[in-house]
Write a protein that holds these residues in place. Structure first.
Motif, PDB file in Angstrom:
ATOM      1  N   ASP A 170      43.824 -50.011  93.454  1.00 34.55           N
ATOM      2  CA  ASP A 170      43.832 -49.979  92.001  1.00 34.55           C
ATOM      3  C   ASP A 170      43.250 -49.042  91.406  1.00 34.55           C
ATOM      4  OD1 ASP A 170      43.762 -51.614  89.551  1.00 34.55           O
ATOM      5  OD2 ASP A 170      41.569 -51.519  89.716  1.00 34.55           O
ATOM      6  N   ARG A 225      45.228 -46.466  88.739  1.00 31.62           N
ATOM      7  CA  ARG A 225      45.022 -46.275  87.392  1.00 31.62           C
ATOM      8  C   ARG A 225      44.587 -44.850  87.028  1.00 31.62           C
ATOM      9  NH1 ARG A 225      40.403 -48.588  86.005  1.00 31.62           N
ATOM     10  NH2 ARG A 225      39.793 -49.423  87.934  1.00 31.62           N
ATOM     11  N   GLN A 273      50.387 -49.031  86.580  1.00 36.07           N
ATOM     12  CA  GLN A 273      49.928 -50.279  86.921  1.00 36.07           C
ATOM     13  C   GLN A 273      50.545 -50.672  88.147  1.00 36.07           C
ATOM     14  OE1 GLN A 273      50.011 -53.102  84.003  1.00 36.07           O
ATOM     15  NE2 GLN A 273      48.699 -51.712  82.237  1.00 36.07           N
TER      16      GLN A 273
END
Length: 113
Positions: A88, A92, A98
């Motif tokens: 993640d 990001r 995403q």
């Protein structure tokens, strides 16, 4: 699932590295357009700014610098959950998107299950 303090600290270190890595990648991209032969080893430069332990540069098949880092966590320390959080963060902060494709390779069927 609530992360433990050492897990939070590990993710904070990853976040710091990715933020600096992104800055150096942007510099690298600007330089390579004009002077490709002067392109810096941006993963190494970012690592040197954040950590004091050695960094070993890697390149892909196109001879482009390939950022890499390792999480050294003991057995039962939550490496899988940390890896998910790292994906993640990479999406990001570094990739600025995403979604991505992740190939997750495991050494045994027991771990796979």
């Amino acid at each position: 699932m609530e992360l433990k303090e050492y897990q939070k600290k590990s993710l904070d270190e990853v976040r710091k590295y990715l933020e600096v890595l992104t800055e150096w990648k942007d510099k690298h991209d600007r330089v390579i357009k004009t002077y490709p032969e002067l392109a810096p080893d941006f993963p190494l430069k970012a690592w040197e700014k954040v950590k004091s332990v050695p960094y070993y540069s890697r390149k892909n098949g196109l001879e482009e610098y390939l950022p890499n880092f390792y999480l050294k966590i003991p057995t039962g320390g939550g490496k899988t959950i940390l890896a998910c959080h790292c994906i993640d963060l990479i999406n990001r902060i570094y990739l600025r998107k995403q979604t991505s494709v992740v190939l997750w390779i495991v050494p045994t069927n027991q771990i796979y299950r």
